[in-house]
Enzyme design. Structure first.
Site: not given
Ligand code: NAD
Length: 438
Positions: A192-193, A196-197, A214, A248
């Site tokens: 994800g982003n 949150v990472g 990731e 991503c």
């Molecule tokens: P998302 O909003 O679905 O969040 C990802 C996960 O984090 C979800 O399961 C969500 O429930 C959890 N989450 C969200 N907020 C949270 C919090 N405050 N505390 C705990 N958990 C929380 O997805 P996203 O982040 O919008 O995804 C998009 C991003 O992910 C982009 O930056 C994209 O580049 C990246 N991405 C990376 C890869 C990779 O393989 N490197 C693949 C796909 C997406």
């Protein structure tokens, strides 16, 4: 407190008990689970395709290719090589310790938490699960609440096909993820982003749990003066507008060297029309934006440059046409964050030096692409830049090669997976020294 929140500690305890009793360790269990996962994907293909259409307007063929078949290939590759990947590796001993034997043994970690995003909501939960199970671990899956139909299909079918003592699905949003992160896991795999990472890594630190992050970022594309415009444009269109740009590793922006932009602009317009027709909203090959928040965010970026092709939008349908913007300034809003949508800005740079300088002045990207005939330019790009991956002549598809590691560096993430790299991520590499007593 909701039922799900109350149940979370018990779910993790159940998996941990199964792991401690050795349930997930036998090779037969691992192979059995991978086979069952494959059966789930093939027997329930229709339900998953429908869920992906409901969440993202994902075309059926694209859903099969980039989500279902992708995970099946990962399973097949893993089953084919698993014995050799798990075999103890001999390590050379220094002369002072001979006779004796050194080996590296891979042991499972325990209970792994996999948190997935919404853009490839099936693949990005199940591909890490393949390596988790193959390495002999139990797993909790937390699919994204922003792809609710896919999350509920995962929650419905996983318990039907997989061992419920070894794999659990927890549906939910921030409260549920927060409650999960309070538990003790042996590895957390988050896609994800980066905001949150950081939350994930902070929570993991309390338990000294290792993490894979990731993440994303802006993946640049250098287009050199000698690159064939038609081939370059076709490959850029195929990969940028996949999943309506919500990938991503999608090409984020183009750095057009010298006079390359003048040839690339009409070629990109032609390639968009060739692939999606004059009215991409009618194309069966083109998806939609995940929700109105992202639609509005992307809509605001459309004014960042001169429209070469596209620009049309329909908020009710969450539709943004495949769009190419030219004459984009490095300070434009579209350059301030990862685009994560169907907008491709072109920035003109005088030479390859400037392109490399542009990239190295910014965060290390998840992927870096270049279209060039020059081997010395390729060598320079490899030597002078850092990114999760590099694709020469073909964006995105490196992630479909199961023998290549997939992951980011710096702001684009940490850790890697796919194929053997998943086994190493989800295993402890135990050092063993065996010295004969006589
Ligand atoms: P998302 O909003 O679905 O969040 C990802 C996960 O984090 C979800 O399961 C969500 O429930 C959890 N989450 C969200 N907020 C949270 C919090 N405050 N505390 C705990 N958990 C929380 O997805 P996203 O982040 O919008 O995804 C998009 C991003 O992910 C982009 O930056 C994209 O580049 C990246 N991405 C990376 C890869 C990779 O393989 N490197 C693949 C796909 C997406």
């Amino acid at each position: 407190m909701t039922d799900v929140l109350l149940e979370i500690p018990a779910v993790v305890d159940r998996l941990r008990a199964a792991f401690r009793f050795g349930r997930t360790k036998p090779l037969s269990w691992r192979r059995g689970q991978l086979g069952a996962l494959r059966a789930m994907l093939t027997e329930q293909e229709g339900a998953f395709v429908e869920a992906l259409r409901a969440d993202l307007g994902k075309p059926a063929d694209e859903a099969r290719r980039t989500e279902i078949d992708f995970v099946c290939r990962e399973i097949d590759h893993t089953l084919e090589h698993l014995d050799s990947w798990l075999a103890p590796e001999d390590a050379e001993l220094p002369a002072t310790l001979r006779p004796g034997r050194g080996t590296v043994v891979r042991e499972p970690l325990g209970v792994v938490l996999i948190i997935g995003p919404w853009n490839y909501p099936l693949q990005l939960v199940l591909a890490p699960l393949v390596g988790t199970l193959a390495a002999g671990n139990a797993a909790v899956l937390k699919p994204s609440e922003l792809a609710p139909a896919t999350a509920s299909a995962i929650a419905r079918f996983v318990p039907q096909y997989l061992d419920q003592e070894g794999v659990a699905v927890v549906e939910g949003a921030i409260p549920e993820t927060t409650a999960l992160l309070e538990q003790h896991f042996d590895h957390i795999f988050y896609t994800g982003n980066g905001v949150v990472g950081r939350i994930v890594m902070t929570a993991a630190a309390k338990h000294l749990t290792p993490v894979s992050l990731e993440l994303g970022g802006k993946s640049p594309v250098i287009v050199d003066t000698d690159a064939d415009p038609a081939v370059t444009a076709e490959r850029l269109v195929d990969t940028k507008f996949l999943n309506a740009g919500q990938t991503c590793v999608a090409p984020d922006y183009v750095l057009a060297v010298g006079d390359a932009a003048a040839r690339l602009e009409p070629a990109l317009a032609a390639a968009v029309r060739a692939k999606f027709g004059d009215e991409p909203s009618d194309s069966p090959l083109y998806g939609r934006i995940v929700n109105h928040r992202h639609f509005d965010r992307l809509n605001n970026l459309l004014a960042s440059g001169r429209v070469v092709v596209g620009g049309q939008t329909d908020r009710d349908a969450k539709y943004i046409a495949p769009t190419v913007l030219a004459d984009v300034s490095p300070d434009a809003p579209v350059m301030s964050e990862e685009i994560f949508g169907p907008i491709l800005p072109i920035i003109a740079v005088p030479d390859v030096d400037a392109a490399i300088g542009f990239i190295t002045a910014r965060d290390k990207p998840l992927a870096l692409y270049a279209f060039t005939e020059s081997e010395s330019t390729k060598a320079r790009i490899l030597a002078e830049t850092s990114s999760g991956a590099v694709g020469f002549g073909l964006p995105v598809l490196h992630l479909t090669v199961p023998s290549l590691p997939f992951g980011g560096v710096g702001e684009s993430g940490m850790g890697r997976y796919h194929g053997k790299y998943s086994i190493d991520t989800f295993s402890h590499l135990k050092a063993v020294l065996d010295k004969p007593l006589a």
